[in-house]
Write a protein that holds these residues in place. Structure first.
Motif, PDB file in Angstrom:
ATOM      1  N   LEU A 127     -17.367  -0.227  16.569  1.00  0.00           N
ATOM      2  CA  LEU A 127     -17.560   0.128  15.205  1.00  0.00           C
ATOM      3  C   LEU A 127     -16.225   0.149  14.446  1.00  0.00           C
ATOM      4  O   LEU A 127     -15.716   1.340  14.853  1.00  0.00           O
ATOM      5  CB  LEU A 127     -18.720   1.248  15.195  1.00  0.00           C
ATOM      6  N   THR A 128     -16.016  -0.203  13.508  1.00  0.00           N
ATOM      7  CA  THR A 128     -14.906  -0.324  12.870  1.00  0.00           C
ATOM      8  C   THR A 128     -14.903  -0.277  11.304  1.00  0.00           C
ATOM      9  O   THR A 128     -16.250  -0.371  10.936  1.00  0.00           O
ATOM     10  CB  THR A 128     -14.057  -1.398  13.081  1.00  0.00           C
ATOM     11  N   ALA A 129     -14.071   0.211  10.550  1.00  0.00           N
ATOM     12  CA  ALA A 129     -14.026   0.341   9.133  1.00  0.00           C
ATOM     13  C   ALA A 129     -12.366   0.364   8.744  1.00  0.00           C
ATOM     14  O   ALA A 129     -11.702   0.546   9.394  1.00  0.00           O
ATOM     15  CB  ALA A 129     -14.615   1.566   8.479  1.00  0.00           C
ATOM     16  N   SER A 130     -12.172  -0.212   7.480  1.00  0.00           N
ATOM     17  CA  SER A 130     -10.718  -0.111   7.164  1.00  0.00           C
ATOM     18  C   SER A 130     -10.121   1.267   7.287  1.00  0.00           C
ATOM     19  O   SER A 130     -10.775   2.188   6.942  1.00  0.00           O
ATOM     20  CB  SER A 130     -10.497  -0.934   5.676  1.00  0.00           C
ATOM     21  N   ILE A 131      -9.094   1.382   7.083  1.00  0.00           N
ATOM     22  CA  ILE A 131      -8.296   2.803   7.100  1.00  0.00           C
ATOM     23  C   ILE A 131      -8.639   3.336   5.745  1.00  0.00           C
ATOM     24  O   ILE A 131      -9.225   4.449   5.880  1.00  0.00           O
ATOM     25  CB  ILE A 131      -6.692   2.629   7.352  1.00  0.00           C
ATOM     26  N   ALA A 132      -8.625   2.583   4.564  1.00  0.00           N
ATOM     27  CA  ALA A 132      -8.938   3.066   3.380  1.00  0.00           C
ATOM     28  C   ALA A 132     -10.321   3.926   3.253  1.00  0.00           C
ATOM     29  O   ALA A 132     -10.349   4.826   2.872  1.00  0.00           O
ATOM     30  CB  ALA A 132      -8.957   2.104   2.344  1.00  0.00           C
ATOM     31  N   GLU A 133     -11.303   3.213   3.820  1.00  0.00           N
ATOM     32  CA  GLU A 133     -12.720   3.565   3.856  1.00  0.00           C
ATOM     33  C   GLU A 133     -12.783   4.557   4.723  1.00  0.00           C
ATOM     34  O   GLU A 133     -13.443   5.573   4.400  1.00  0.00           O
ATOM     35  CB  GLU A 133     -13.507   2.318   4.062  1.00  0.00           C
ATOM     36  N   ARG A 134     -11.991   4.700   5.925  1.00  0.00           N
ATOM     37  CA  ARG A 134     -12.374   5.825   6.831  1.00  0.00           C
ATOM     38  C   ARG A 134     -11.676   6.921   6.223  1.00  0.00           C
ATOM     39  O   ARG A 134     -12.365   8.280   6.600  1.00  0.00           O
ATOM     40  CB  ARG A 134     -11.527   5.575   8.356  1.00  0.00           C
ATOM     41  N   ALA A 135     -10.696   6.854   5.570  1.00  0.00           N
ATOM     42  CA  ALA A 135      -9.954   8.058   4.940  1.00  0.00           C
ATOM     43  C   ALA A 135     -11.037   8.511   3.874  1.00  0.00           C
ATOM     44  O   ALA A 135     -10.960   9.753   3.801  1.00  0.00           O
ATOM     45  CB  ALA A 135      -8.516   7.617   4.333  1.00  0.00           C
ATOM     46  N   ARG A 136     -11.497   7.808   3.245  1.00  0.00           N
ATOM     47  CA  ARG A 136     -12.326   8.022   2.114  1.00  0.00           C
ATOM     48  C   ARG A 136     -13.449   8.786   2.472  1.00  0.00           C
ATOM     49  O   ARG A 136     -13.957  10.076   2.120  1.00  0.00           O
ATOM     50  CB  ARG A 136     -12.828   6.873   1.101  1.00  0.00           C
ATOM     51  N   ARG A 137     -14.230   8.407   3.532  1.00  0.00           N
ATOM     52  CA  ARG A 137     -15.283   9.006   4.201  1.00  0.00           C
ATOM     53  C   ARG A 137     -14.769  10.477   4.548  1.00  0.00           C
ATOM     54  O   ARG A 137     -15.697  11.537   4.623  1.00  0.00           O
ATOM     55  CB  ARG A 137     -15.758   8.282   5.339  1.00  0.00           C
TER      56      ARG A 137
END
Ligand code: C5P
Length: 222
Positions: free
Chosen positions: A144-154
């Motif tokens: 399970l992955t997501a971009s760093i930008a999205e992970r930081a936003r969450r």
């Protein structure tokens, strides 16, 4: 002989534990958060005041650190009887856990406990090396992955909900990228996708969509 199991690996902040907990709930499986085990041990070592780089002493402490998960009234983590559920999520623990998790003796102790915990199957386990190392024969393997930008936003949303609104996205992105770097470049069981894992990139997916995909994969195995 064991029941099928689900291994969920991936980088920091990809939503593994949120998804894993819900998958377990929906399917009636146990849930094991292996990141919480590395965090609990890191908390214990920081509390003891020993040098984190002193591997023999850290290994000795690892064998004295009894980690327990309790689900009622709410999901909690205990170290030698002390509730550390909140304490293992502080920035101090988060910044140091990867250095502890890179040590071979630490991994040997915790991986053995994880394998024991999951030996009957019927469990969802999340971490970094579950599909590659802890349970390479897991029936369902998710990366399970997501971009760093999205992970930081969450993560920023989570922190705001906890009353911490002073952390910038830039700081969160740097902390996440640094933890990913340490976890994927260490010598022992580095973070990587197992060849037979299914990659789910969650940037544009809801929790329910990720949940649905994993539940469907598991049902196909039972
Ligand atoms: O999943 P979480 O972010 O709580 O994990 C905290 C840390 O524990 C990771 O950054 C990694 O260093 C370590 N870890 C690991 N192997 C696992 C689970 C977590 O090395 N299976």
């Amino acid at each position: 002989n064991r029941q099928p199991m689900i291994a969920i690996d991936g980088p920091a902040g990809a939503g593994k534990s949120t998804v894993a907990r819900k998958v377990a709930e929906v399917l009636g499986l146990f849930y094991l958060d292996t990141g919480a085990m590395y965090r609990a041990l890191t908390w214990f070592i920081l509390k003891s005041g020993v040098d984190l780089g002193d591997e023999p002493t850290v290994a000795e402490l690892a064998s004295q650190c009894q980690i327990d998960f309790v689900n009622t009234p709410s999901p909690s983590v205990f170290v030698n009887g002390e509730d550390v559920t909140q304490a293992i999520r502080t920035p101090e623990v988060t910044a140091r856990v990867s250095a502890i998790a890179a040590q071979g003796a630490v991994r040997a102790v915790l991986v053995r406990q994880q394998q024991h915990y999951g030996q009957r199957g019927g469990i969802v386990i999340d971490g970094r090396d579950i599909g590659t190392h802890v349970f390479p024969d897991a029936e369902v393997k998710i990366f399970l992955t997501a971009s760093i930008a999205e992970r930081a936003r969450r993560r920023q949303v989570d922190l705001k909900n906890l009353g911490q609104s002073d952390v910038t996205l830039g700081d969160l992105e740097r902390a996440i990228a640094e933890r990913d770097r340490q976890d994927s470049t260490r010598a022992i069981s580095p973070l990587r996708k197992a060849d037979d894992a299914i990659e789910i990139k969650s940037d544009n997916l809801t929790i329910e969509e990720v949940l649905g995909a994993i539940v469907t994969l598991y049902q196909a195995k039972t």
